[in-house]
Design a protein around this motif. Structure first.
Motif, mmCIF file in Angstrom:
data_model
loop_
_atom_site.group_PDB
_atom_site.id
_atom_site.type_symbol
_atom_site.label_atom_id
_atom_site.label_comp_id
_atom_site.label_asym_id
_atom_site.label_seq_id
_atom_site.Cartn_x
_atom_site.Cartn_y
_atom_site.Cartn_z
ATOM 1 N N ALA A 111 0.773 -1.253 0.004
ATOM 2 C CA ALA A 111 0.140 0.162 -0.158
ATOM 3 C C ALA A 111 0.962 1.188 0.079
ATOM 4 C CB ALA A 111 -0.704 -0.259 1.284
ATOM 5 N N LEU A 112 0.245 2.263 -0.730
ATOM 6 C CA LEU A 112 0.964 3.549 -0.224
ATOM 7 C C LEU A 112 0.154 4.363 0.637
ATOM 8 C CD1 LEU A 112 3.131 5.568 -1.734
ATOM 9 C CD2 LEU A 112 1.223 6.687 -2.561
ATOM 10 N N ALA A 113 0.826 4.957 1.649
ATOM 11 C CA ALA A 113 -0.124 5.557 2.791
ATOM 12 C C ALA A 113 0.532 6.921 3.089
ATOM 13 C CB ALA A 113 0.124 4.785 3.954
ATOM 14 N N VAL A 114 -0.116 7.657 3.823
ATOM 15 C CA VAL A 114 0.375 9.028 4.207
ATOM 16 C C VAL A 114 0.034 9.147 5.955
ATOM 17 C CG1 VAL A 114 -1.743 10.085 3.415
ATOM 18 C CG2 VAL A 114 0.534 11.585 3.879
ATOM 19 N N TRP A 115 0.910 9.868 6.590
ATOM 20 C CA TRP A 115 0.844 9.944 7.987
ATOM 21 C C TRP A 115 1.183 11.628 8.356
ATOM 22 C CZ3 TRP A 115 3.691 12.117 11.659
ATOM 23 C CH2 TRP A 115 3.258 12.154 13.082
ATOM 24 N N SER A 116 0.012 11.970 9.156
ATOM 25 C CA SER A 116 0.252 13.471 9.587
ATOM 26 C C SER A 116 -0.030 13.322 11.154
ATOM 27 C CB SER A 116 -0.393 14.161 8.754
ATOM 28 O OG SER A 116 -1.826 14.226 8.792
ATOM 29 N N THR A 117 0.168 14.504 11.633
ATOM 30 C CA THR A 117 0.097 14.535 13.214
ATOM 31 C C THR A 117 -1.512 14.410 13.293
ATOM 32 O OG1 THR A 117 1.877 15.981 13.417
ATOM 33 C CG2 THR A 117 0.624 15.726 15.192
ATOM 34 N N ASN A 118 -2.026 15.527 12.673
ATOM 35 C CA ASN A 118 -3.709 15.584 12.503
ATOM 36 C C ASN A 118 -4.663 14.540 12.109
ATOM 37 O OD1 ASN A 118 -3.103 18.211 13.655
ATOM 38 N ND2 ASN A 118 -3.322 19.171 11.683
ATOM 39 N N ASP A 119 -4.103 14.084 10.985
ATOM 40 C CA ASP A 119 -5.032 12.935 10.467
ATOM 41 C C ASP A 119 -4.605 11.393 10.933
ATOM 42 O OD1 ASP A 119 -6.355 14.976 9.361
ATOM 43 O OD2 ASP A 119 -5.062 14.982 7.688
ATOM 44 N N GLY A 120 -3.361 11.322 11.221
ATOM 45 C CA GLY A 120 -2.700 9.846 11.439
ATOM 46 C C GLY A 120 -2.539 9.173 10.486
ATOM 47 N N MET A 121 -2.642 7.872 10.464
ATOM 48 C CA MET A 121 -2.368 7.247 9.049
ATOM 49 C C MET A 121 -3.627 6.903 8.085
ATOM 50 S SD MET A 121 0.368 5.756 7.466
ATOM 51 C CE MET A 121 1.476 5.291 8.839
ATOM 52 N N ARG A 122 -3.484 7.187 6.891
ATOM 53 C CA ARG A 122 -4.378 7.040 5.879
ATOM 54 C C ARG A 122 -3.761 6.298 4.668
ATOM 55 N NH1 ARG A 122 -6.666 10.966 2.345
ATOM 56 N NH2 ARG A 122 -4.849 12.285 3.063
ATOM 57 N N GLU A 123 -4.536 5.347 4.197
ATOM 58 C CA GLU A 123 -3.944 4.566 2.752
ATOM 59 C C GLU A 123 -4.274 5.227 1.670
ATOM 60 O OE1 GLU A 123 -4.601 0.374 2.618
ATOM 61 O OE2 GLU A 123 -3.033 0.101 4.372
ATOM 62 N N LEU A 124 -3.614 5.629 0.634
ATOM 63 C CA LEU A 124 -3.932 6.321 -0.487
ATOM 64 C C LEU A 124 -4.135 5.369 -1.599
ATOM 65 C CD1 LEU A 124 -1.251 9.084 -0.414
ATOM 66 C CD2 LEU A 124 -3.556 9.451 0.233
ATOM 67 N N VAL A 125 -3.380 4.261 -1.507
ATOM 68 C CA VAL A 125 -3.744 3.176 -2.571
ATOM 69 C C VAL A 125 -3.451 1.691 -1.835
ATOM 70 C CG1 VAL A 125 -3.124 2.182 -4.805
ATOM 71 C CG2 VAL A 125 -2.630 4.719 -4.333
ATOM 72 N N ASP A 126 -4.165 0.907 -2.114
ATOM 73 C CA ASP A 126 -3.874 -0.537 -1.686
ATOM 74 C C ASP A 126 -3.825 -1.580 -2.686
ATOM 75 O OD1 ASP A 126 -6.441 -1.154 -2.060
ATOM 76 O OD2 ASP A 126 -7.066 -0.746 -0.131
ATOM 77 N N ALA A 127 -3.524 -2.818 -2.000
ATOM 78 C CA ALA A 127 -3.174 -3.835 -3.063
ATOM 79 C C ALA A 127 -4.436 -4.088 -4.031
ATOM 80 C CB ALA A 127 -2.685 -5.225 -2.145
ATOM 81 N N GLN A 128 -5.609 -3.935 -3.557
ATOM 82 C CA GLN A 128 -6.940 -3.885 -4.344
ATOM 83 C C GLN A 128 -6.544 -3.466 -5.696
ATOM 84 O OE1 GLN A 128 -9.956 -2.883 -1.922
ATOM 85 N NE2 GLN A 128 -10.321 -5.011 -1.068
ATOM 86 N N PHE A 129 -6.134 -2.214 -5.894
ATOM 87 C CA PHE A 129 -5.938 -1.565 -6.973
ATOM 88 C C PHE A 129 -4.905 -2.053 -7.869
ATOM 89 C CE2 PHE A 129 -4.359 2.201 -9.232
ATOM 90 C CZ PHE A 129 -5.465 2.828 -9.772
#
Lengths: 310, 284
Positions: free
Chosen positions: A76-94
């Motif tokens: 997966a491709l993910a992004v982390w920030s202090t406010n939003d925490g961890m969020r996946e942008l693209v996962d294996a299903q794609f």
């Protein structure tokens, strides 16, 4: 009777010896991961572990206060920030498999490589995902990725031993062919003068491609040197070496200088990035199969106040 | 009640570990304190650690002498059985210490004199630094300069337990079981010269060596136990063969002793080549 007692004695000795072995080896039960600061002016801390929601990250990148992760363990491709925490942008299903490295352009579009699925993938600034150029265009096992000054994307292919140029329209052309002799372009980055650094972790060479398209071997045939990821920031090149578990800093016209040596559970260091404050972040794949990883932050030690120093 | 017992046991265990660690540090500090004072002494110690003839050649000679010792054929056969089982056990000790050191990354004391963090839970905690005196010989001084420059051999980050200590203790103890007088010489040499040198140079702590000794004794006991029960028949046959084909067995013994003297360096090199060749053939 005598034979029985002799066997019993031997068995007792054996059990005692095994108990002794267990006691002596366990009484010094050690930490599973070590970081040796070869440059003592730096400090090391665990910035993040699996608890925040990633698996075993490979490429990482700080951009505008957010940490982007090519999470090879989770696919997966993910992004982390202090406010939003961890969020996946693209996962294996794609359709992605083992995301390897990533870059972000000025508009906030993310481009990443995938050594198993191949191709160059894009997540645009609106969050829309698509395959920019895939295996059908000859990108079979994509590794290092860099954003060229003209806005195109350069991507290295381990299977074909070449570096390709991919336009934002998805057109693919050869940038550096086989004749240049690069075996595995694992990582790439441009410096502030427009030179391209290329890490080949198969031949264990750090190359520099100057603006005249001349290829130079910058670090070559050095014992225990195998560049995994390179990242240029603040006039220096930061290099991870997953074979030796070392983080180096390379400043042009100076010696390659180790900053830290990682071992044990932290030995398999992968990606490296630097934030806007100059702090270095290193991704560690402790166990790719079990999805165990860390992000280690390497920062400069705060100088002691004058009163304490004196 | 069970909880209280459990707490008491863990407190006792922590106390024992604390005492052992303190003792370990104390012994190390005293023995390593001999280094860095005399150029001649440090060079003699370095010679005993680097020169295979001095370090392990003596142990090889003892092994050779024990192989041919004995007044009767039965006595010689018994000695040879012991020595053959010792060899197998020593190889297993080497393998076991290598495996353990990979999972327990503890740096050499000389490395622990630098700034090191260890992973505890999800935190990196700075370890207490060990004060180490650096010997005055050229190799130690160069290694220390390299360390300060940041060049660290990754093998130096995994010193627990000591593979050399385990290997030579197993061999010496095996020789002792075969022949008391020759074995005593081998044991004294191993303890005073090989292991003492490791403490003086700051390559290992007493606990590294203690753990290796425990492994060596345990593995040797297991193999001796197996030799008396299951492997006895096979060893009888092989030892009889060594008597019958003494020229051939002497030639093989030479190769074995040669490898003992180099801590199986050439065998390990050859095995590494085989592994690399296998990888090359399988994955290209």
């Amino acid at each position: 009777m005598k034979q029985k007692s002799s066997a019993l004695t031997r068995l007792t000795c054996l059990v005692a010896a095994l108990c002794g072995l267990f006691a002596v080896t366990s009484c010094k039960k050690a930490p599973d991961g070590l970081v040796l600061m070869t440059d003592p002016s730096y400090t090391a801390t665990v910035f993040a572990s699996n608890k925040i929601g990633f698996g075993a990250p490979d490429g990482i990148l700080w951009n505008r206060g957010k940490l982007y992760l090519a999470d090879e363990g989770r696919g997966a491709l993910a992004v982390w920030s202090t406010n939003d925490g961890m969020r996946e942008l693209v996962d294996a299903q794609f359709g992605i498999d083992t995301p390897e490295d990533l870059v972000i352009d000025a508009e906030g579009n993310i481009f990443f490589s995938d050594d198993a699925a191949g191709g160059v993938w894009e997540v645009d600034s609106a969050g829309k995902q698509h395959l920019l150029a895939g295996k059908d265009k000859g990108l079979y096992s994509t590794e290092g990725i860099a954003l060229a000054p003209d806005g195109s994307i350069l991507v290295g292919d381990a299977d074909q031993h070449q570096i390709f140029r991919v336009t934002k329209a998805g057109e693919v052309s050869v940038f550096l062919g086989r004749e240049f002799g690069i075996t595995k372009p694992e990582s790439m980055t441009f410096d502030d003068k427009g030179n391209l650094y290329i890490a080949d972790n198969e031949d264990n060479v750090l190359y520099l491609l100057d603006k005249n398209h001349q290829l130079h071997r910058v670090v070559d045939r050095r014992d225990y040197f195998s560049p995994e990821t390179i990242f240029f920031a603040n006039g220096s090149l930061y290099i991870t070496d997953s074979n030796a578990g070392k983080l180096y800093i390379y400043t042009p016209n100076e010696e390659l200088k180790p900053i830290a040596t990682f071992s044990g559970q932290l030995g398999n260091i992968q990606g490296v990035t630097v934030d806007e404050h100059g702090e270095i972040y290193v991704s560690v794949q402790s166990d790719l199969k079990k999805n165990i990883g860390y992000i280690i932050k390497i920062g400069k030690e705060e100088p002691l106040p004058v009163a304490i120093r004196n | 009640m069970v909880l209280i017992d459990g707490l008491a046991m863990s407190a006792l265990f922590a106390e024992v570990v604390g005492q052992l660690t303190a003792l370990n540090d104390q012994i190390f500090s005293h023995v390593n304190g001999l280094a860095g004072r005399s150029w001649l002494f440090d060079n003699l110690v370095a010679l005993s650690q680097e020169n295979d003839l001095i370090k392990a050649g003596i142990i090889g000679c003892c092994f050779f002498a024990a192989w041919f010792s004995g007044k009767t054929a039965d006595e010689i056969r018994a000695h040879r059985k012991t020595l053959m089982i010792t060899l197998v056990a020593a190889v297993c000790v080497l393998a076991a210490t290598k495996v353990i050191s990979r999972s327990v990354p503890l740096p050499r004391p000389v490395i622990k004199s630098q700034k090191i963090y260890h992973l505890t839970g999800d935190d990196l905690v700075e370890m207490n630094r060990t004060h180490v005196r650096v010997p005055l010989d050229e190799t130690s001084q160069k290694e220390h300069r390299d360390l300060l420059k940041g060049d660290v051999n990754t093998n130096d980050l995994k010193s627990f337990p000591s593979d050399h200590a385990g290997f030579f203790l197993a061999i010496s103890l095996g020789i002792f079981f075969a022949s008391r007088r020759i074995g005593a010489l081998a044991l004294v040499w191993t303890v005073l010269v090989i292991l003492g040198g490791k403490l003086i140079t700051g390559a290992h702590t007493p606990l590294d060596i203690g753990a290796s000794a425990a492994i060596a004794v345990s593995v040797l006991m297991i193999f001796r136990f197996a030799a008396r029960s299951r492997l006895g028949h096979l060893l009888d046959k092989v030892s009889s063969l060594t008597l019958r084909h003494s020229a051939l067995s002497s030639a093989i013994l030479f190769a074995v002793v040669f490898e003992i003297a180099s801590t199986l360096f050439h065998v390990r090199h050859f095995l590494a080549l085989l592994v690399a060749a296998r990888r090359y053939l399988m994955f290209g």
